[in-house]
Design a protein around this motif. Structure first.
Motif, mmCIF file in Angstrom:
data_model
loop_
_atom_site.group_PDB
_atom_site.id
_atom_site.type_symbol
_atom_site.label_atom_id
_atom_site.label_comp_id
_atom_site.label_asym_id
_atom_site.label_seq_id
_atom_site.Cartn_x
_atom_site.Cartn_y
_atom_site.Cartn_z
ATOM 1 N N ALA A 49 -2.305 -6.939 -2.054
ATOM 2 C CA ALA A 49 -1.816 -5.710 -1.415
ATOM 3 C C ALA A 49 -0.557 -5.201 -2.104
ATOM 4 O O ALA A 49 -0.442 -4.004 -2.403
ATOM 5 C CB ALA A 49 -1.546 -5.972 0.065
ATOM 6 N N ALA A 50 0.384 -6.092 -2.359
ATOM 7 C CA ALA A 50 1.633 -5.677 -2.997
ATOM 8 C C ALA A 50 1.384 -5.132 -4.396
ATOM 9 O O ALA A 50 1.943 -4.099 -4.795
ATOM 10 C CB ALA A 50 2.603 -6.857 -3.038
ATOM 11 N N TRP A 51 0.541 -5.812 -5.150
ATOM 12 C CA TRP A 51 0.247 -5.406 -6.530
ATOM 13 C C TRP A 51 -0.426 -4.036 -6.568
ATOM 14 O O TRP A 51 -0.019 -3.151 -7.331
ATOM 15 C CB TRP A 51 -0.643 -6.463 -7.180
ATOM 16 N N VAL A 52 -1.448 -3.854 -5.733
ATOM 17 C CA VAL A 52 -2.215 -2.603 -5.757
ATOM 18 C C VAL A 52 -1.355 -1.422 -5.312
ATOM 19 O O VAL A 52 -1.380 -0.350 -5.930
ATOM 20 C CB VAL A 52 -3.469 -2.735 -4.883
ATOM 21 N N VAL A 53 -0.595 -1.598 -4.239
ATOM 22 C CA VAL A 53 0.236 -0.491 -3.754
ATOM 23 C C VAL A 53 1.302 -0.140 -4.783
ATOM 24 O O VAL A 53 1.546 1.039 -5.062
ATOM 25 C CB VAL A 53 0.867 -0.838 -2.394
ATOM 26 N N ALA A 54 1.934 -1.163 -5.366
ATOM 27 C CA ALA A 54 2.967 -0.901 -6.369
ATOM 28 C C ALA A 54 2.378 -0.215 -7.595
ATOM 29 O O ALA A 54 2.960 0.751 -8.122
ATOM 30 C CB ALA A 54 3.648 -2.210 -6.761
ATOM 31 N N ALA A 55 1.242 -0.696 -8.069
ATOM 32 C CA ALA A 55 0.625 -0.106 -9.254
ATOM 33 C C ALA A 55 0.171 1.325 -8.991
ATOM 34 O O ALA A 55 0.334 2.214 -9.843
ATOM 35 C CB ALA A 55 -0.566 -0.959 -9.697
ATOM 36 N N THR A 56 -0.380 1.578 -7.812
ATOM 37 C CA THR A 56 -0.830 2.932 -7.472
ATOM 38 C C THR A 56 0.340 3.894 -7.398
ATOM 39 O O THR A 56 0.280 5.017 -7.927
ATOM 40 C CB THR A 56 -1.595 2.914 -6.137
ATOM 41 N N ALA A 57 1.406 3.478 -6.744
ATOM 42 C CA ALA A 57 2.582 4.343 -6.632
ATOM 43 C C ALA A 57 3.199 4.605 -8.000
ATOM 44 O O ALA A 57 3.631 5.730 -8.298
ATOM 45 C CB ALA A 57 3.606 3.708 -5.703
ATOM 46 N N ARG A 58 3.229 3.583 -8.825
ATOM 47 C CA ARG A 58 3.827 3.757 -10.150
ATOM 48 C C ARG A 58 3.020 4.714 -11.019
ATOM 49 O O ARG A 58 3.586 5.445 -11.839
ATOM 50 C CB ARG A 58 3.947 2.398 -10.842
ATOM 51 N N SER A 59 1.714 4.741 -10.831
ATOM 52 C CA SER A 59 0.878 5.611 -11.662
ATOM 53 C C SER A 59 0.779 7.038 -11.117
ATOM 54 O O SER A 59 0.202 7.911 -11.760
ATOM 55 C CB SER A 59 -0.527 5.011 -11.797
ATOM 56 N N HIS A 60 1.350 7.290 -9.920
ATOM 57 C CA HIS A 60 1.348 8.644 -9.339
ATOM 58 C C HIS A 60 2.757 9.001 -8.861
ATOM 59 O O HIS A 60 2.975 9.259 -7.674
ATOM 60 C CB HIS A 60 0.360 8.725 -8.178
ATOM 61 N N PRO A 61 3.721 9.021 -9.774
ATOM 62 C CA PRO A 61 5.120 9.173 -9.358
ATOM 63 C C PRO A 61 5.462 10.524 -8.740
ATOM 64 O O PRO A 61 6.433 10.616 -7.983
ATOM 65 C CB PRO A 61 5.894 8.958 -10.659
ATOM 66 N N ASP A 62 4.704 11.556 -9.034
ATOM 67 C CA ASP A 62 5.049 12.899 -8.562
ATOM 68 C C ASP A 62 4.211 13.366 -7.384
ATOM 69 O O ASP A 62 4.372 14.481 -6.905
ATOM 70 C CB ASP A 62 4.918 13.907 -9.711
ATOM 71 N N ASP A 63 3.319 12.500 -6.897
ATOM 72 C CA ASP A 63 2.426 12.903 -5.802
ATOM 73 C C ASP A 63 3.082 12.663 -4.448
ATOM 74 O O ASP A 63 4.065 11.940 -4.320
ATOM 75 C CB ASP A 63 1.114 12.132 -5.887
ATOM 76 N N ASP A 64 2.509 13.280 -3.420
ATOM 77 C CA ASP A 64 2.971 13.108 -2.055
ATOM 78 C C ASP A 64 2.912 11.617 -1.697
ATOM 79 O O ASP A 64 1.836 11.006 -1.740
ATOM 80 C CB ASP A 64 2.052 13.911 -1.129
ATOM 81 N N PRO A 65 4.032 11.001 -1.319
ATOM 82 C CA PRO A 65 4.011 9.562 -1.055
ATOM 83 C C PRO A 65 3.100 9.166 0.095
ATOM 84 O O PRO A 65 2.541 8.061 0.091
ATOM 85 C CB PRO A 65 5.477 9.225 -0.756
ATOM 86 N N ALA A 66 2.916 10.035 1.072
ATOM 87 C CA ALA A 66 2.000 9.710 2.170
ATOM 88 C C ALA A 66 0.568 9.598 1.663
ATOM 89 O O ALA A 66 -0.185 8.696 2.054
ATOM 90 C CB ALA A 66 2.097 10.762 3.265
ATOM 91 N N VAL A 67 0.194 10.506 0.775
ATOM 92 C CA VAL A 67 -1.151 10.474 0.198
ATOM 93 C C VAL A 67 -1.313 9.252 -0.694
ATOM 94 O O VAL A 67 -2.336 8.556 -0.658
ATOM 95 C CB VAL A 67 -1.427 11.769 -0.596
ATOM 96 N N VAL A 68 -0.291 8.971 -1.502
ATOM 97 C CA VAL A 68 -0.351 7.825 -2.415
ATOM 98 C C VAL A 68 -0.485 6.524 -1.641
ATOM 99 O O VAL A 68 -1.309 5.662 -1.969
ATOM 100 C CB VAL A 68 0.901 7.794 -3.316
ATOM 101 N N LEU A 69 0.311 6.361 -0.591
ATOM 102 C CA LEU A 69 0.246 5.134 0.192
ATOM 103 C C LEU A 69 -1.113 4.989 0.883
ATOM 104 O O LEU A 69 -1.695 3.902 0.922
ATOM 105 C CB LEU A 69 1.369 5.095 1.222
ATOM 106 N N GLY A 70 -1.633 6.087 1.424
ATOM 107 C CA GLY A 70 -2.937 6.029 2.065
ATOM 108 C C GLY A 70 -4.032 5.636 1.093
ATOM 109 O O GLY A 70 -4.890 4.792 1.401
ATOM 110 N N GLU A 71 -4.016 6.221 -0.098
ATOM 111 C CA GLU A 71 -5.019 5.901 -1.107
ATOM 112 C C GLU A 71 -4.870 4.458 -1.586
ATOM 113 O O GLU A 71 -5.860 3.742 -1.777
ATOM 114 C CB GLU A 71 -4.896 6.863 -2.290
ATOM 115 N N ALA A 72 -3.636 4.022 -1.769
ATOM 116 C CA ALA A 72 -3.396 2.647 -2.221
ATOM 117 C C ALA A 72 -3.931 1.645 -1.205
ATOM 118 O O ALA A 72 -4.532 0.627 -1.572
ATOM 119 C CB ALA A 72 -1.905 2.431 -2.443
#
Length: 273
Positions: A49-72
């Motif tokens: 969980a930690a790896w996937v969420v961190a990697a997803t957020a890092r690869s989408h730095p300019d996107d809406d964080p709510a959307v990024v977290l939900g997708e992650a």
């Protein structure tokens, strides 16, 4: 531009023989995941969980964080399913997740399980996450008092988590909300290895230590002094406004089970956090 500046610490505790907590912190994302007690491969669930969420957020730095977290989080559930398919001994693995992310303008919280997030402002501490536990449901219904939670025999029964089981969608649905976070605030993310050992009233003085690293160490020490019956992980984060900051995809700090990539289901499938 808002960002986080802070420190973290993780300890196996005084009873457990390995660490099933995982944490990650960077200027724009911080999270704590705790493998659900009594389930198989908790360290795999939390580290994945930690790896996937961190990697997803890092690869989408300019996107809406709510959307990024939900997708992650949706990706985490898929990866946990793949992890069980690859190794049936992992059947039942599950994890909590409490994460905060910022796009530089607002701070978003994603939360599921009984890890916690707190916000401290002006010396006042406010819990900003809601436990997804059996005893919290009893408190919400008015059946028991908040004070009774600490000694209730079912206090560690988690009702919602990220898992690879066949439960309902609601059981893996996180709370996602914008936090009223301002420059000068301090955030605490922690596993229940802290809050089961240290009452909320005792957290604020420890969290108020000026240096985040010293505060994190003091919180872990308090949990150990209180019995250390579980792994304990804390992240202490100051919310700062840096108008000259240029948002970059910076490396984060790893704590607990995520430090060993062997705990992660297919780490090569995602950018290294």
């Amino acid at each position: 531009m808002l960002r986080f500046v802070g420190a973290g610490a993780s300890h196996v505790g005084l009873v457990r023989d390995h660490n099933e907590d995982a944490a990650y912190s960077s200027p724009y994302l911080a999270l704590v995941a705790d493998g659900v007690g009594g389930a198989a491969a908790g360290e795999v669930a939390s580290a994945t969980a930690a790896w996937v969420v961190a990697a997803t957020a890092r690869s989408h730095p300019d996107d809406d964080p709510a959307v990024v977290l939900g997708e992650a989080i949706r990706t985490v559930v898929l990866d946990l399913h793949r992890g069980v398919a690859a190794d049936p001994d992992r059947t039942g693995m599950a994890t909590t997740l409490t994460a905060v992310a910022t796009d530089g303008h607002r701070v978003v919280l994603a939360h599921i399980g009984d890890s916690r997030a707190y916000l401290m402002r002006g010396g006042q501490l406010l819990r900003v996450s809601h436990d997804h536990t059996f005893v919290q449901a009893l408190v919400d219904a008015g059946d028991i008092s908040a004070e009774a939670v600490r000694t209730h025999p079912m206090r560690n029964v988690v009702m919602r988590s990220l898992h690879a089981g066949s439960g309902t969608e609601a059981e893996v649905q996180p709370d996602i909300a914008v936090l009223d976070a301002q420059p000068g605030d301090r955030l605490l993310l922690c596993s229940d290895g802290l809050t089961d050992m240290v009452e909320d009233a005792a957290l604020a003085p420890l969290l108020g230590t000026a240096d985040p690293a010293a505060a994190a160490d003091a919180l872990v020490r308090a949990a150990l002094d209180g019995g250390g019956r579980d792994n304990v992980t804390v992240l202490v984060l100051d919310v700062v406004d840096d108008p000259d900051a240029v948002r970059l995809s910076a490396d984060g700090e790893l704590h607990g089970a995520i430090r060993d990539p062997r705990n992660v289901v297919d780490p090569g499938e995602h950018q290294h956090p």
